[in-house]
Design an enzyme around this catalytic site. Structure first.
Site, PDB file in Angstrom:
ATOM      1  N   CYS A  88      58.954 -22.638  70.504  1.00 21.83           N
ATOM      2  CA  CYS A  88      57.976 -23.525  71.125  1.00 21.83           C
ATOM      3  C   CYS A  88      58.496 -24.952  71.086  1.00 21.83           C
ATOM      4  O   CYS A  88      58.935 -25.441  70.044  1.00 21.83           O
ATOM      5  CB  CYS A  88      56.648 -23.438  70.369  1.00 21.83           C
ATOM      6  SG  CYS A  88      55.388 -24.583  70.974  1.00 21.83           S
ATOM      7  N   CYS A  96      56.063 -27.107  68.578  1.00 20.11           N
ATOM      8  CA  CYS A  96      56.047 -27.005  67.112  1.00 20.11           C
ATOM      9  C   CYS A  96      57.265 -26.300  66.526  1.00 20.11           C
ATOM     10  O   CYS A  96      57.409 -26.229  65.308  1.00 20.11           O
ATOM     11  CB  CYS A  96      54.770 -26.312  66.643  1.00 20.11           C
ATOM     12  SG  CYS A  96      54.669 -24.551  67.056  1.00 20.11           S
ATOM     13  N   CYS A 126      51.140 -20.663  72.391  1.00 19.36           N
ATOM     14  CA  CYS A 126      51.759 -20.628  71.077  1.00 19.36           C
ATOM     15  C   CYS A 126      50.651 -20.557  70.029  1.00 19.36           C
ATOM     16  O   CYS A 126      49.712 -21.352  70.062  1.00 19.36           O
ATOM     17  CB  CYS A 126      52.603 -21.888  70.875  1.00 19.36           C
ATOM     18  SG  CYS A 126      53.248 -22.063  69.192  1.00 19.36           S
ATOM     19  N   CYS A 173      50.537 -24.009  67.768  1.00 20.24           N
ATOM     20  CA  CYS A 173      50.059 -25.338  68.195  1.00 20.24           C
ATOM     21  C   CYS A 173      49.239 -25.314  69.475  1.00 20.24           C
ATOM     22  O   CYS A 173      48.887 -26.373  69.994  1.00 20.24           O
ATOM     23  CB  CYS A 173      51.236 -26.298  68.337  1.00 20.24           C
ATOM     24  SG  CYS A 173      52.348 -25.900  69.703  1.00 20.24           S
ATOM     25  N   CYS A 198      55.577 -14.223  81.617  1.00 18.04           N
ATOM     26  CA  CYS A 198      56.172 -15.130  82.596  1.00 18.04           C
ATOM     27  C   CYS A 198      55.912 -16.547  82.106  1.00 18.04           C
ATOM     28  O   CYS A 198      54.765 -17.028  82.125  1.00 18.04           O
ATOM     29  CB  CYS A 198      55.521 -14.865  83.952  1.00 18.04           C
ATOM     30  SG  CYS A 198      56.296 -15.724  85.311  1.00 18.04           S
TER      31      CYS A 198
END
Length: 141
Positions: A54, A57, A103, A106, A126
Protein backbone atom coordinates in the site's frame (compact mmCIF):
# COMPACT_ATOMS: atom_id res chain seq x y z
CA UNK A 1 0.82 13.39 13.07
CA UNK A 2 0.18 9.79 12.09
CA UNK A 3 -0.62 7.21 14.69
CA UNK A 4 -1.34 3.52 14.76
CA UNK A 5 -4.59 2.42 16.35
CA UNK A 6 -3.21 -0.61 18.24
CA UNK A 7 -6.64 -2.17 18.81
CA UNK A 8 -7.24 -2.52 15.08
CA UNK A 9 -3.57 -2.25 13.92
CA UNK A 10 -4.64 0.60 11.64
CA UNK A 11 -2.80 3.68 10.44
CA UNK A 12 -4.67 6.93 11.11
CA UNK A 13 -3.54 10.18 9.46
CA UNK A 14 -5.11 13.59 9.05
CA UNK A 15 -5.99 14.99 5.64
CA UNK A 16 -3.03 17.42 5.64
CA UNK A 17 -0.63 14.57 6.33
CA UNK A 18 -2.10 12.45 3.51
CA UNK A 19 -1.80 15.38 1.10
CA UNK A 20 1.82 15.98 2.13
CA UNK A 21 2.84 12.32 1.73
CA UNK A 22 1.01 11.38 -1.47
CA UNK A 23 1.25 12.75 -4.99
CA UNK A 24 -1.93 14.44 -6.28
CA UNK A 25 -2.85 11.28 -8.25
CA UNK A 26 -2.15 9.00 -5.29
CA UNK A 27 -4.27 11.23 -3.05
CA UNK A 28 -7.12 11.28 -5.58
CA UNK A 29 -7.12 7.48 -5.92
CA UNK A 30 -6.44 6.49 -2.31
CA UNK A 31 -8.35 9.13 -0.35
CA UNK A 32 -11.03 10.28 -2.83
CA UNK A 33 -11.74 6.84 -4.35
CA UNK A 34 -10.63 7.96 -7.79
CA UNK A 35 -9.12 5.92 -10.60
CA UNK A 36 -6.30 6.28 -13.07
CA UNK A 37 -6.84 5.95 -16.81
CA UNK A 38 -6.57 2.43 -18.22
CA UNK A 39 -3.07 1.49 -19.46
CA UNK A 40 -1.57 4.62 -17.83
CA UNK A 41 -0.43 3.15 -14.50
CA UNK A 42 3.13 2.18 -13.70
CA UNK A 43 2.31 -1.46 -12.90
CA UNK A 44 -0.35 -2.45 -15.44
CA UNK A 45 2.12 -4.57 -17.45
CA UNK A 46 4.94 -5.08 -14.94
CA UNK A 47 6.26 -8.61 -14.64
CA UNK A 48 8.84 -7.90 -11.91
CA UNK A 49 8.83 -10.33 -8.98
CA UNK A 50 8.01 -8.84 -5.62
CA UNK A 51 5.34 -7.67 -3.21
CA UNK A 52 2.86 -4.91 -3.97
CA UNK A 53 2.46 -2.74 -0.89
CA UNK A 54 0.00 0.00 0.00
CA UNK A 55 1.37 3.41 -0.96
CA UNK A 56 -0.41 4.89 2.06
CA UNK A 57 0.88 2.70 4.88
CA UNK A 58 3.31 0.18 3.38
CA UNK A 59 1.24 -2.89 4.25
CA UNK A 60 1.86 -5.93 2.00
CA UNK A 61 -1.20 -6.43 -0.19
CA UNK A 62 -0.53 -8.62 -3.25
CA UNK A 63 2.30 -10.90 -4.40
CA UNK A 64 3.58 -10.75 -7.97
CA UNK A 65 2.94 -14.48 -8.42
CA UNK A 66 -0.82 -13.79 -8.19
CA UNK A 67 -0.66 -11.03 -10.84
CA UNK A 68 -2.07 -11.74 -14.30
CA UNK A 69 -2.78 -9.87 -17.52
CA UNK A 70 -6.51 -9.22 -17.50
CA UNK A 71 -6.37 -7.03 -20.60
CA UNK A 72 -8.17 -4.26 -18.71
CA UNK A 73 -5.25 -1.83 -18.44
CA UNK A 74 -4.96 -2.04 -14.65
CA UNK A 75 -2.82 -4.35 -12.53
CA UNK A 76 -4.90 -7.45 -11.76
CA UNK A 77 -4.40 -10.14 -9.14
CA UNK A 78 -6.33 -13.30 -8.26
CA UNK A 79 -5.73 -13.12 -4.47
CA UNK A 80 -4.31 -10.81 -1.77
CA UNK A 81 -1.31 -11.92 0.31
CA UNK A 82 -3.75 -12.89 3.07
CA UNK A 83 -7.44 -12.45 3.81
CA UNK A 84 -6.78 -9.70 6.35
CA UNK A 85 -4.64 -7.47 4.09
CA UNK A 86 -7.61 -5.98 2.25
CA UNK A 87 -11.24 -5.34 3.04
CA UNK A 88 -14.20 -4.86 0.74
CA UNK A 89 -17.48 -3.02 0.72
CA UNK A 90 -20.30 -2.38 -1.70
CA UNK A 91 -19.76 0.55 -4.08
CA UNK A 92 -22.87 1.98 -5.74
CA UNK A 93 -21.17 4.88 -7.53
CA UNK A 94 -21.58 5.56 -11.27
CA UNK A 95 -25.04 3.91 -11.38
CA UNK A 96 -23.69 0.38 -10.88
CA UNK A 97 -22.96 -2.01 -8.04
CA UNK A 98 -19.35 -3.09 -7.60
CA UNK A 99 -17.19 -4.36 -4.75
CA UNK A 100 -14.59 -1.82 -3.65
CA UNK A 101 -11.23 -3.05 -2.35
CA UNK A 102 -9.42 -1.08 0.37
CA UNK A 103 -6.25 -1.51 2.39
CA UNK A 104 -7.13 -2.91 5.80
CA UNK A 105 -4.28 -0.94 7.35
CA UNK A 106 -5.26 2.59 6.33
CA UNK A 107 -8.51 2.42 4.32
CA UNK A 108 -6.81 3.56 1.11
CA UNK A 109 -8.95 2.84 -1.95
CA UNK A 110 -7.16 0.30 -4.15
CA UNK A 111 -9.72 -0.57 -6.83
CA UNK A 112 -12.45 -3.18 -7.24
CA UNK A 113 -12.80 -6.96 -7.23
CA UNK A 114 -14.82 -8.87 -9.82
CA UNK A 115 -15.86 -12.56 -10.08
CA UNK A 116 -14.33 -13.08 -13.53
CA UNK A 117 -10.72 -13.92 -12.69
CA UNK A 118 -8.64 -17.04 -13.24
CA UNK A 119 -8.32 -20.16 -11.09
CA UNK A 120 -7.81 -20.90 -8.33
CA UNK A 121 -10.02 -18.12 -6.87
CA UNK A 122 -12.01 -16.95 -9.89
CA UNK A 123 -11.47 -13.39 -8.67
CA UNK A 124 -9.97 -10.36 -10.42
CA UNK A 125 -8.68 -7.68 -8.08
CA UNK A 126 -8.46 -4.79 -10.53
CA UNK A 127 -6.29 -2.15 -8.85
CA UNK A 128 -4.83 1.29 -9.46
CA UNK A 129 -1.03 1.46 -9.80
CA UNK A 130 -1.20 4.79 -7.95
CA UNK A 131 -2.32 2.98 -4.78
CA UNK A 132 0.58 0.51 -4.90
CA UNK A 133 4.34 0.43 -4.42
CA UNK A 134 6.24 -2.58 -5.72
CA UNK A 135 8.94 -3.92 -3.41
CA UNK A 136 11.03 -6.05 -5.71
CA UNK A 137 12.29 -9.43 -4.50
CA UNK A 138 15.83 -9.07 -3.22
CA UNK A 139 15.43 -5.42 -2.27
CA UNK A 140 13.09 -2.48 -2.14
CA UNK A 141 12.30 -0.21 -5.00
Amino acid sequence: MSEVDEKKARVVKGDAEWRAELTPLQYHVCREKGTERAFSGEYHDTKTAGTYRCVGCGAPLFASDTKFDSGTGWPSFWAPVDDDSVRTEEDRSFFMVRTEVMCSGCDSHLGHVFPDGPAPTGLRYCLNSASLRLEEDGGSR
